[in-house]
Design an enzyme around this catalytic site. Structure first.
Site, mmCIF file in Angstrom:
data_model
loop_
_atom_site.group_PDB
_atom_site.id
_atom_site.type_symbol
_atom_site.label_atom_id
_atom_site.label_comp_id
_atom_site.label_asym_id
_atom_site.label_seq_id
_atom_site.Cartn_x
_atom_site.Cartn_y
_atom_site.Cartn_z
ATOM 1 N N CYS A 1 0.817 -1.216 0.000
ATOM 2 C CA CYS A 1 0.000 0.000 0.000
ATOM 3 C C CYS A 1 0.851 1.267 0.000
ATOM 4 C CB CYS A 1 -0.892 0.010 1.231
ATOM 5 S SG CYS A 1 0.072 -0.055 2.750
ATOM 6 N N CYS B 1 -1.462 -4.802 7.427
ATOM 7 C CA CYS B 1 -1.113 -3.543 8.082
ATOM 8 C C CYS B 1 -0.397 -3.797 9.410
ATOM 9 C CB CYS B 1 -2.355 -2.718 8.352
ATOM 10 S SG CYS B 1 -3.441 -2.588 6.929
HETATM 11 FE FE1 FES Z 1 -1.253 0.354 4.340
HETATM 12 FE FE2 FES Z 1 -2.819 -0.452 6.177
HETATM 13 S S1 FES Z 1 -3.356 -0.019 4.134
HETATM 14 S S2 FES Z 1 -0.707 -0.219 6.288
#
Ligand code: FES
Length: 146
Positions: A33, A103
């Site tokens: 992400c 995450c």
């Molecule tokens: Fe990136 Fe949670 S979406 S750490």
């Protein structure tokens, strides 16, 4: 979708900030992400973690897991800190939605990176500690929030 504990740690994160002259600092990024986490550890001569702070440019689940992880490692020895896995942090938060499990890895990896930094600086071997996979170099400019 989120447990009460996750919401609490997201809305009132513990140990946000930085430690000047920290014993160990670790910065990791989540390739999935693009979120970034930095952990600061203050470790005494007995290898006990006296203080820990974090900063993140990351999502709510990353904030909550890091906040909980800092609470869990505080007061532990560097060796004991390895038991604070992302699974342990998730359990302490009463779970995370499956899509947010990655995450929680950011917190675990940032702690490991900070421990690695500490071990390298002090010539210490921490049994079972692996070299962090996605450590972002200190000289790289990273945007920070929190
Ligand atoms: Fe990136 Fe949670 S979406 S750490």
């Amino acid at each position: 979708m989120y447990t009460e504990k996750v919401m609490d740690h997201f809305q009132h994160p513990r140990n946000v900030g930085e430690i000047e002259n920290a014993s160990g600092v670790g910065t990791v990024g989540n390739a999935k992400c693009g979120d970034i986490m930095r952990m600061y550890l203050d470790i005494d001569d007995n290898q006990v973690i006296q203080d820990v702070k974090f900063k993140t440019f990351g999502c709510g689940a990353a904030v909550a897991t890091s906040s909980m992880a800092t609470e869990l490692v505080k007061g532990l020895t560097v060796q004991e800190a390895l038991t604070v896995t992302n699974k342990a942090v998730m359990e302490a938060l009463d779970g995370l939605p499956p899509v947010k499990v990655h995450c929680s890895l950011l917190a675990e990896e940032a702690i490991h990176a900070a421990l690695w930094d500490y071990a390298e600086k002090h010539g210490i071997h921490i049994e079972g500690l692996q070299k962090p996979k996605n450590d972002i170099h200190e000289d790289e400019e990273v945007e920070e929030e929190y």
